[in-house]
Design an enzyme around this catalytic site. Structure first.
Site, PDB file in Angstrom:
ATOM      1  N   ALA A   1       0.848  -1.205   0.000  1.00 18.82           N
ATOM      2  CA  ALA A   1       0.000   0.000   0.000  1.00 18.82           C
ATOM      3  C   ALA A   1       0.879   1.249   0.000  1.00 18.82           C
ATOM      4  O   ALA A   1       0.601   2.224  -0.706  1.00 18.82           O
ATOM      5  CB  ALA A   1      -0.927  -0.008   1.216  1.00 18.82           C
TER       6      ALA A   1
ATOM      7  N   SER B   1      -8.153   1.437   7.176  1.00 18.98           N
ATOM      8  CA  SER B   1      -7.373   0.412   7.858  1.00 18.98           C
ATOM      9  C   SER B   1      -8.258  -0.236   8.910  1.00 18.98           C
ATOM     10  O   SER B   1      -9.279   0.340   9.309  1.00 18.98           O
ATOM     11  CB  SER B   1      -6.153   1.064   8.524  1.00 18.98           C
ATOM     12  OG  SER B   1      -5.516   0.158   9.388  1.00 18.98           O
ATOM     13  N   ARG B   2      -7.835  -1.423   9.375  1.00 12.34           N
ATOM     14  CA  ARG B   2      -8.570  -2.032  10.484  1.00 12.34           C
ATOM     15  C   ARG B   2      -8.410  -1.205  11.750  1.00 12.34           C
ATOM     16  O   ARG B   2      -9.191  -1.326  12.684  1.00 12.34           O
ATOM     17  CB  ARG B   2      -8.075  -3.459  10.741  1.00 12.34           C
ATOM     18  CG  ARG B   2      -8.331  -4.427   9.596  1.00 12.34           C
ATOM     19  CD  ARG B   2      -7.555  -5.698   9.796  1.00 12.34           C
ATOM     20  NE  ARG B   2      -6.120  -5.425   9.851  1.00 12.34           N
ATOM     21  CZ  ARG B   2      -5.182  -6.303  10.204  1.00 12.34           C
ATOM     22  NH1 ARG B   2      -5.533  -7.515  10.552  1.00 12.34           N
ATOM     23  NH2 ARG B   2      -3.906  -5.963  10.213  1.00 12.34           N
TER      24      ARG B   2
ATOM     25  N   TYR C   1      -9.735   6.439   7.610  1.00 13.26           N
ATOM     26  CA  TYR C   1     -10.880   5.708   8.162  1.00 13.26           C
ATOM     27  C   TYR C   1     -10.396   4.494   8.949  1.00 13.26           C
ATOM     28  O   TYR C   1      -9.449   3.808   8.528  1.00 13.26           O
ATOM     29  CB  TYR C   1     -11.801   5.237   7.036  1.00 13.26           C
ATOM     30  CG  TYR C   1     -12.474   6.375   6.302  1.00 13.26           C
ATOM     31  CD1 TYR C   1     -13.482   7.119   6.918  1.00 13.26           C
ATOM     32  CD2 TYR C   1     -12.105   6.702   4.997  1.00 13.26           C
ATOM     33  CE1 TYR C   1     -14.099   8.179   6.245  1.00 13.26           C
ATOM     34  CE2 TYR C   1     -12.724   7.750   4.326  1.00 13.26           C
ATOM     35  CZ  TYR C   1     -13.717   8.476   4.958  1.00 13.26           C
ATOM     36  OH  TYR C   1     -14.333   9.518   4.306  1.00 13.26           O
TER      37      TYR C   1
ATOM     38  N   HIS D   1      -9.033 -10.778  -0.452  1.00 15.23           N
ATOM     39  CA  HIS D   1      -9.339  -9.942  -1.622  1.00 15.23           C
ATOM     40  C   HIS D   1     -10.812 -10.024  -2.024  1.00 15.23           C
ATOM     41  O   HIS D   1     -11.420  -9.005  -2.360  1.00 15.23           O
ATOM     42  CB  HIS D   1      -8.453 -10.350  -2.809  1.00 15.23           C
ATOM     43  CG  HIS D   1      -7.006  -9.983  -2.633  1.00 15.23           C
ATOM     44  ND1 HIS D   1      -6.026 -10.354  -3.531  1.00 15.23           N
ATOM     45  CD2 HIS D   1      -6.363  -9.277  -1.669  1.00 15.23           C
ATOM     46  CE1 HIS D   1      -4.843  -9.889  -3.129  1.00 15.23           C
ATOM     47  NE2 HIS D   1      -5.023  -9.244  -1.998  1.00 15.23           N
TER      48      HIS D   1
ATOM     49  N   LYS E   1      -2.459  -8.740  -6.681  1.00 13.67           N
ATOM     50  CA  LYS E   1      -2.309 -10.098  -7.183  1.00 13.67           C
ATOM     51  C   LYS E   1      -1.948 -11.014  -6.025  1.00 13.67           C
ATOM     52  O   LYS E   1      -1.339 -10.531  -5.071  1.00 13.67           O
ATOM     53  CB  LYS E   1      -1.248 -10.182  -8.282  1.00 13.67           C
ATOM     54  CG  LYS E   1       0.035  -9.383  -8.087  1.00 13.67           C
ATOM     55  CD  LYS E   1       0.937  -9.594  -6.905  1.00 13.67           C
ATOM     56  CE  LYS E   1       1.490 -10.931  -6.607  1.00 13.67           C
ATOM     57  NZ  LYS E   1       2.364 -10.936  -5.408  1.00 13.67           N
TER      58      LYS E   1
ATOM     59  N   ARG F   1       1.888 -12.701   6.424  1.00  9.87           N
ATOM     60  CA  ARG F   1       1.145 -13.222   5.265  1.00  9.87           C
ATOM     61  C   ARG F   1       2.015 -14.087   4.353  1.00  9.87           C
ATOM     62  O   ARG F   1       1.511 -14.909   3.604  1.00  9.87           O
ATOM     63  CB  ARG F   1       0.514 -12.084   4.462  1.00  9.87           C
ATOM     64  CG  ARG F   1       1.509 -11.262   3.675  1.00  9.87           C
ATOM     65  CD  ARG F   1       0.875 -10.528   2.518  1.00  9.87           C
ATOM     66  NE  ARG F   1       1.927  -9.965   1.686  1.00  9.87           N
ATOM     67  CZ  ARG F   1       2.476 -10.567   0.644  1.00  9.87           C
ATOM     68  NH1 ARG F   1       2.052 -11.753   0.254  1.00  9.87           N
ATOM     69  NH2 ARG F   1       3.446 -10.019  -0.040  1.00  9.87           N
TER      70      ARG F   1
ATOM     71  N   ASP G   1       2.544 -15.909  -4.352  1.00  5.97           N
ATOM     72  CA  ASP G   1       3.165 -14.621  -4.102  1.00  5.97           C
ATOM     73  C   ASP G   1       4.142 -14.228  -5.203  1.00  5.97           C
ATOM     74  O   ASP G   1       4.129 -13.091  -5.669  1.00  5.97           O
ATOM     75  CB  ASP G   1       3.889 -14.627  -2.750  1.00  5.97           C
ATOM     76  CG  ASP G   1       4.186 -13.202  -2.312  1.00  5.97           C
ATOM     77  OD1 ASP G   1       3.233 -12.474  -2.014  1.00  5.97           O
ATOM     78  OD2 ASP G   1       5.368 -12.805  -2.329  1.00  5.97           O
TER      79      ASP G   1
HETATM   80  N1  LIG Z   1       2.453  -5.832  -6.859  1.00  7.31           N
HETATM   81  C1  LIG Z   1       3.479  -6.038  -6.062  1.00  7.31           C
HETATM   82  O1  LIG Z   1       4.625  -5.730  -6.384  1.00  7.31           O
HETATM   83  C2  LIG Z   1       3.239  -6.639  -4.727  1.00  7.31           C
HETATM   84  C3  LIG Z   1       4.271  -6.648  -3.792  1.00  7.31           C
HETATM   85  C4  LIG Z   1       3.996  -7.141  -2.529  1.00  7.31           C
HETATM   86  C5  LIG Z   1       2.734  -7.637  -2.244  1.00  7.31           C
HETATM   87  N2  LIG Z   1       1.765  -7.661  -3.182  1.00  7.31           N
HETATM   88  C6  LIG Z   1       0.422  -8.180  -2.877  1.00  7.31           C
HETATM   89  O2  LIG Z   1      -0.220  -7.233  -2.015  1.00  7.31           O
HETATM   90  C7  LIG Z   1      -0.965  -7.897  -0.991  1.00  7.31           C
HETATM   91  C8  LIG Z   1      -0.498  -7.371   0.371  1.00  7.31           C
HETATM   92  O3  LIG Z   1       0.887  -7.625   0.519  1.00  7.31           O
HETATM   93  P1  LIG Z   1       1.812  -6.780   1.561  1.00  7.31           P
HETATM   94  O4  LIG Z   1       3.188  -7.267   1.352  1.00  7.31           O
HETATM   95  O5  LIG Z   1       1.533  -5.338   1.485  1.00  7.31           O
HETATM   96  O6  LIG Z   1       1.255  -7.354   2.954  1.00  7.31           O
HETATM   97  P2  LIG Z   1       1.382  -6.724   4.384  1.00  7.31           P
HETATM   98  O7  LIG Z   1       2.553  -5.803   4.465  1.00  7.31           O
HETATM   99  O8  LIG Z   1       1.259  -7.835   5.357  1.00  7.31           O
HETATM  100  O9  LIG Z   1       0.088  -5.792   4.502  1.00  7.31           O
HETATM  101  C9  LIG Z   1      -1.213  -6.324   4.388  1.00  7.31           C
HETATM  102  C10 LIG Z   1      -2.199  -5.356   5.013  1.00  7.31           C
HETATM  103  O10 LIG Z   1      -3.503  -5.939   4.890  1.00  7.31           O
HETATM  104  C11 LIG Z   1      -4.302  -5.563   5.998  1.00  7.31           C
HETATM  105  N3  LIG Z   1      -4.913  -6.770   6.610  1.00  7.31           N
HETATM  106  C12 LIG Z   1      -6.225  -7.028   6.697  1.00  7.31           C
HETATM  107  N4  LIG Z   1      -6.461  -8.172   7.340  1.00  7.31           N
HETATM  108  C13 LIG Z   1      -5.254  -8.677   7.676  1.00  7.31           C
HETATM  109  C14 LIG Z   1      -4.846  -9.830   8.396  1.00  7.31           C
HETATM  110  N5  LIG Z   1      -5.731 -10.719   8.925  1.00  7.31           N
HETATM  111  N6  LIG Z   1      -3.537 -10.030   8.577  1.00  7.31           N
HETATM  112  C15 LIG Z   1      -2.633  -9.174   8.064  1.00  7.31           C
HETATM  113  N7  LIG Z   1      -2.973  -8.042   7.390  1.00  7.31           N
HETATM  114  C16 LIG Z   1      -4.276  -7.791   7.195  1.00  7.31           C
HETATM  115  C17 LIG Z   1      -3.410  -4.818   6.963  1.00  7.31           C
HETATM  116  O11 LIG Z   1      -3.685  -3.451   6.809  1.00  7.31           O
HETATM  117  P3  LIG Z   1      -4.541  -2.642   7.938  1.00  7.31           P
HETATM  118  O12 LIG Z   1      -4.004  -3.094   9.258  1.00  7.31           O
HETATM  119  O13 LIG Z   1      -4.267  -1.242   7.622  1.00  7.31           O
HETATM  120  O14 LIG Z   1      -5.991  -3.013   7.783  1.00  7.31           O
HETATM  121  C18 LIG Z   1      -2.000  -5.105   6.493  1.00  7.31           C
HETATM  122  O15 LIG Z   1      -1.117  -4.051   6.753  1.00  7.31           O
HETATM  123  C19 LIG Z   1      -0.776  -9.394  -1.232  1.00  7.31           C
HETATM  124  O16 LIG Z   1      -1.895  -9.907  -1.919  1.00  7.31           O
HETATM  125  C20 LIG Z   1       0.471  -9.481  -2.118  1.00  7.31           C
HETATM  126  O17 LIG Z   1       0.453 -10.581  -3.023  1.00  7.31           O
HETATM  127  C21 LIG Z   1       2.005  -7.162  -4.419  1.00  7.31           C
END
Ligand SMILES: NC(=O)c1ccc[n+]([C@@H]2O[C@H](COP(=O)([O-])OP(=O)(O)OC[C@H]3O[C@@H](n4cnc5c(N)ncnc54)[C@H](OP(=O)(O)O)[C@@H]3O)[C@@H](O)[C@H]2O)c1
Length: 353
Positions: free
Chosen positions: A20, A40-41, A60, A84, A102, A170, A183
């Site tokens: 994000a 965010s949560r 929010y 998702h 993705k 995750r 991933d």
């Molecule tokens: N396109 C790319 O280059 C790329 C790179 C990395 C990841 N991704 C994708 O993006 C997604 C997120 O990856 P990320 O690396 O950003 O993950 P991350 O750092 O763990 O962040 C995920 C966010 O999702 C929210 N969330 C909601 N329910 C959750 C739960 N039960 N446990 C953990 N987090 C939860 C949280 O935000 P809040 O606390 O604010 O609600 C958390 O900060 C994945 O689907 C991944 O495949 C894409």
């Protein structure tokens, strides 16, 4: 779908994790985009995030409140894959368009459901497969298809790094859709698909790690590493690797009957080269070595490349499209089917499956 005619397309970001932040940084560079709100949560997390990306970004403390904001046109979903579908449903019910990280979901059935929901609500949906929107990758895809570099016979692509994270991260928690295939493996599969077309068959070997999900306590079998081979039209082959337990090159290479294309950091390359090889027909005694040719991107890369996927969403919303020609729903579903078949072959399964 009504065409979005605002001067700027107004974005909301759902979740405040690592990707994000990377997306928000690039979104600031997209000329006709504005980050309006983040959800965010936890409210403090949303507030801290909002404060980083300009004055007036609304914060929010729930995803529900974010999608209820009438000033948001499109939601970027950046939660772990397992959520998702429910997040997208929420966004569509709030009348929003969606760019979803993705892989779109864990299963083909869930992806089909998300796409059907987008259709029922008349809303745009695109998987955030930024590689397919990258100007360098697009230039390579276009020129390779036009035959400029010869006939491709082999694609190799690999992506991986050592994941050092807590069991509930995750990347490692099966409840959150952990595993190298979904991933990282999605990138080599997508790259081969973009360059060679749809695979006619795929085979795979995985290094499985059997572990319970931290919330459910139910066992899953996630892949720490996966090696895949693909067969494509015209006899082309691909070898692909993704890993959470070793350092790979993150590079791709395409071998053709006229030379070799090198793509370092292939999922968002900053340089692509084609090195032609002399054939008997063009060999002369005084010919020097053939120099590599730079394959230039079709248009500027915005930030790290996430900006180009946001720009593509904006373009589609202005044109009244429900899906992007760069990441059409059919392509997302093809890749989801490939990953489901690979999961079947290797025994990757998520809790409850
Ligand atoms: N396109 C790319 O280059 C790329 C790179 C990395 C990841 N991704 C994708 O993006 C997604 C997120 O990856 P990320 O690396 O950003 O993950 P991350 O750092 O763990 O962040 C995920 C966010 O999702 C929210 N969330 C909601 N329910 C959750 C739960 N039960 N446990 C953990 N987090 C939860 C949280 O935000 P809040 O606390 O604010 O609600 C958390 O900060 C994945 O689907 C991944 O495949 C894409």
């Amino acid at each position: 779908m009504a065409v979005v005619t605002n001067e700027v397309i107004r974005w909301g970001i759902l979740a405040t994790g690592k990707i994000a932040h990377a997306f928000a940084r690039d979104l600031l560079l997209v000329p006709d985009a504005e980050l309006v709100a983040v959800g965010s949560r936890r409210l403090p997390s949303a507030e801290a995030f909002a404060a980083q990306y300009g004055e007036g970004v609304r914060a929010y403390g729930s995803y529900e409140d974010l999608v209820a904001d009438p000033d948001v046109d499109v939601i970027y979903i950046a939660t772990p894959h397992a959520f998702h579908l429910e997040n997208a449903r929420l966004a569509f019910e709030g009348g929003k368009h969606v760019l979803c990280e993705k892989p779109l979901t864990l299963s083909v059935a869930d992806s089909e459901e998300m796409i059907a929901l987008a259709g029922q609500h008349g809303r745009f949906l695109m998987e955030a497969m930024w590689t397919a929107c990258h100007p360098g990758v697009r230039a390579l895809q276009r020129r390779l298809a036009a035959g400029e570099f010869g006939v491709p016979a082999h694609v190799h692509a690999e992506l991986g790094f050592v994941v050092q994270a807590a069991a509930d991260d995750r990347m490692l928690d099966p409840d959150l859709g952990a595993g190298a295939l979904l991933d990282m493996g999605i990138y080599p599969l997508t790259f081969a698909h973009l360059m060679l077309g749809e695979a006619t068959s795929l085979t795979a070997q995985a290094d499985l790690h059997v572990t319970p999900g931290t919330a459910s306590g139910k066992e899953g079998a996630i892949d720490m590493a996966i090696a895949m081979t693909g067969a494509y039209a015209g006899g082309a082959l691909a070898t692909m690797h993704a890993s959470m337990r070793s350092w790979t090159t993150s590079a791709a290479a395409i071998a053709t009957d006229r030379g070799r294309i090198e793509v370092p950091e292939f999922h968002h390359p900053s340089r692509i080269t084609f090195t032609p090889k002399a054939t008997m027909a063009d060999w002369t005694a005084d010919a020097g070595p053939l120099e590599p040719i730079e394959i230039e991107p079709d248009e500027p890369v915005i930030g790290s490349g996430y900006g180009n996927e946001a720009a593509e969403v904006n373009r589609c919303l202005r044109a009244g499209l429900l899906e992007s020609p760069l990441v059409p729903h059919s392509q997302t579903l093809t890749l989801m089917r490939q990953m489901e078949e690979i999961r079947r072959q290797t025994g990757i399964r998520y809790p409850g499956e």
